[in-house]
Design a protein around this motif. Structure first.
Motif, mmCIF file in Angstrom:
data_model
loop_
_atom_site.group_PDB
_atom_site.id
_atom_site.type_symbol
_atom_site.label_atom_id
_atom_site.label_comp_id
_atom_site.label_asym_id
_atom_site.label_seq_id
_atom_site.Cartn_x
_atom_site.Cartn_y
_atom_site.Cartn_z
ATOM 1 N N SER A 133 14.768 9.936 24.764
ATOM 2 C CA SER A 133 15.590 10.136 23.573
ATOM 3 C C SER A 133 14.743 10.369 22.318
ATOM 4 N N ASP A 134 13.433 10.629 22.512
ATOM 5 C CA ASP A 134 12.511 10.912 21.411
ATOM 6 C C ASP A 134 12.411 9.769 20.392
ATOM 7 N N GLN A 135 12.548 8.550 20.858
ATOM 8 C CA GLN A 135 12.442 7.394 19.957
ATOM 9 C C GLN A 135 11.218 6.533 20.248
ATOM 10 N N LEU A 136 10.451 6.900 21.286
ATOM 11 C CA LEU A 136 9.341 6.053 21.715
ATOM 12 C C LEU A 136 8.244 5.962 20.661
ATOM 13 N N GLY A 137 7.931 7.080 20.020
ATOM 14 C CA GLY A 137 6.862 7.075 19.030
ATOM 15 C C GLY A 137 7.142 6.091 17.906
ATOM 16 N N GLU A 138 8.352 6.107 17.388
ATOM 17 C CA GLU A 138 8.725 5.183 16.309
ATOM 18 C C GLU A 138 8.674 3.739 16.778
ATOM 19 N N PHE A 139 9.114 3.508 18.022
ATOM 20 C CA PHE A 139 9.116 2.155 18.569
ATOM 21 C C PHE A 139 7.697 1.607 18.705
ATOM 22 N N ILE A 140 6.796 2.420 19.254
ATOM 23 C CA ILE A 140 5.404 1.984 19.428
ATOM 24 C C ILE A 140 4.723 1.772 18.081
ATOM 25 N N GLN A 141 5.005 2.638 17.129
ATOM 26 C CA GLN A 141 4.431 2.480 15.796
ATOM 27 C C GLN A 141 4.920 1.192 15.135
ATOM 28 N N SER A 142 6.147 0.790 15.451
ATOM 29 C CA SER A 142 6.716 -0.411 14.845
ATOM 30 C C SER A 142 6.219 -1.692 15.510
ATOM 31 N N TRP A 143 6.036 -1.659 16.834
ATOM 32 C CA TRP A 143 5.741 -2.886 17.566
ATOM 33 C C TRP A 143 4.366 -2.925 18.221
ATOM 34 N N GLY A 144 3.621 -1.836 18.167
ATOM 35 C CA GLY A 144 2.230 -1.903 18.594
ATOM 36 C C GLY A 144 1.393 -2.576 17.512
ATOM 37 N N VAL A 145 0.280 -3.157 17.901
ATOM 38 C CA VAL A 145 -0.610 -3.826 16.932
ATOM 39 C C VAL A 145 -1.532 -2.777 16.316
ATOM 40 N N ILE A 146 -1.394 -2.563 15.013
ATOM 41 C CA ILE A 146 -2.209 -1.573 14.311
ATOM 42 C C ILE A 146 -3.157 -2.322 13.375
ATOM 43 N N PRO A 147 -4.422 -2.477 13.768
ATOM 44 C CA PRO A 147 -5.370 -3.279 12.978
ATOM 45 C C PRO A 147 -5.448 -2.901 11.507
ATOM 46 N N ALA A 148 -5.512 -1.615 11.196
ATOM 47 C CA ALA A 148 -5.662 -1.189 9.794
ATOM 48 C C ALA A 148 -4.500 -1.680 8.946
ATOM 49 N N GLN A 149 -3.290 -1.639 9.463
ATOM 50 C CA GLN A 149 -2.131 -2.095 8.713
ATOM 51 C C GLN A 149 -2.183 -3.594 8.448
ATOM 52 N N ILE A 150 -2.586 -4.354 9.459
ATOM 53 C CA ILE A 150 -2.650 -5.811 9.304
ATOM 54 C C ILE A 150 -3.753 -6.189 8.327
ATOM 55 N N ILE A 151 -4.914 -5.569 8.446
ATOM 56 C CA ILE A 151 -6.024 -5.869 7.534
ATOM 57 C C ILE A 151 -5.657 -5.488 6.111
ATOM 58 N N ASP A 152 -5.069 -4.318 5.921
ATOM 59 C CA ASP A 152 -4.647 -3.892 4.576
ATOM 60 C C ASP A 152 -3.619 -4.868 4.009
ATOM 61 N N GLY A 153 -2.725 -5.337 4.872
ATOM 62 C CA GLY A 153 -1.716 -6.291 4.432
ATOM 63 C C GLY A 153 -2.342 -7.600 3.975
ATOM 64 N N ILE A 154 -3.343 -8.074 4.718
ATOM 65 C CA ILE A 154 -4.029 -9.316 4.338
ATOM 66 C C ILE A 154 -4.758 -9.148 3.012
ATOM 67 N N ILE A 155 -5.394 -8.001 2.812
ATOM 68 C CA ILE A 155 -6.094 -7.730 1.552
ATOM 69 C C ILE A 155 -5.104 -7.699 0.396
ATOM 70 N N ASN A 156 -3.968 -7.043 0.584
ATOM 71 C CA ASN A 156 -2.944 -6.983 -0.460
ATOM 72 C C ASN A 156 -2.366 -8.357 -0.756
ATOM 73 N N ALA A 157 -2.201 -9.151 0.290
ATOM 74 C CA ALA A 157 -1.629 -10.480 0.115
ATOM 75 C C ALA A 157 -2.559 -11.419 -0.640
ATOM 76 N N SER A 158 -3.859 -11.119 -0.606
ATOM 77 C CA SER A 158 -4.809 -11.964 -1.325
ATOM 78 C C SER A 158 -4.627 -11.874 -2.838
ATOM 79 N N VAL A 159 -4.030 -10.784 -3.309
ATOM 80 C CA VAL A 159 -3.779 -10.623 -4.753
ATOM 81 C C VAL A 159 -2.281 -10.652 -5.067
ATOM 82 N N ASN A 160 -1.461 -10.483 -4.039
ATOM 83 C CA ASN A 160 -0.012 -10.502 -4.223
ATOM 84 C C ASN A 160 0.613 -11.354 -3.123
#
Length: 231
Positions: free
Chosen positions: A37-64
């Protein structure tokens, strides 16, 4: 080399291993449905572990501090990603290893400790991958890290175990009994074939996921250390 069974006698049904295998299979069929149904890419992007996103989030959270909500949401992907797979060969390889090596480990650890061991080592190995590849932007998926921990613990506990195996030689399949230690090496070699039968995960395509090799190495070590401490 294809592991089939081991020579360790078990006294109790490995119910957690059964459930883990079943859940992984059901979710993989769900992934196939999403692919159609062409929804797999969005699902994996949402629930796969993406290191860059988590690290960026931690950096942002350190000031916000409010950004910690986003980080917490992304961290929910750690246990979920363990049950996602990107190819037929990946899930078949993982579940075969889980069956052969997991059931004997569950028999000695007990259902509760075995489940905790599986989930915690899986999450830990994902964290290792996050902090070792902080710029990685493709999703990490698969139970590889947790199953590597199972393999590491198994070899420490059953160093003399023999594994009933099949050695494929072109069109000939040769039965053999191999030492469990042989699969310590084969585990990493077989990762090279995990792209076979890949699901189409947009937008980049079939390679839009990472197997997480560092996580597997960490999994083997932590599994071995855990079992050593049980003695």
């Amino acid at each position: 080399m294809i592991p089939i069974n081991d020579n360790i006698r078990i006294r109790h049904r490995p119910m957690i291993t059964y459930w883990l295998i079943g859940i992984n299979i059901v979710i993989f069929f769900w992934e196939i449905r999403l692919e159609l149904s062409d929804q797999l890419g969005e699902f994996i992007q949402s629930w796969g572990v993406i290191p860059a996103q988590i690290i960026d989030g931690i950096i942002n959270a350190s000031v916000n501090p409010a950004a910690w909500v986003v980080v917490g949401w992304r961290l929910l992907s750690l246990p979920v990603a363990m049950f996602l797979h990107g190819s037929f060969s990946q899930i078949l390889g993982n579940l075969l290893f889980l069956w052969v090596f997991g059931k004997s480990l569950e028999n000695i650890l007990g259902h509760g400790r075995y489940l905790g061991f599986y989930l915690l080592t899986g999450i830990f190995t994902e964290l290792v991958q996050i902090f070792s590849e902080t710029n990685l932007t493709v999703p990490l998926i698969g139970a590889n890290g947790a199953i590597a921990a199972v393999l590491g613990a198994y070899i420490v506990k059953f160093p003399k175990a023999k594994i009933d195996s099949i050695l494929p030689l072109i069109f000939i399949y040769i039965p053999a009994k191999l030492p469990a230690f042989a699969y310590l090496i084969w585990w990493f070699i077989q990762q090279l074939f995990y792209g076979i039968g890949s699901l189409n995960i947009p937008p980049v395509g079939v390679n839009q996921f990472s197997i997480a090799y560092w996580a597997q190495a960490a999994g083997l070590v932590i599994g071995a250390v855990f079992m050593r401490l049980q003695k």
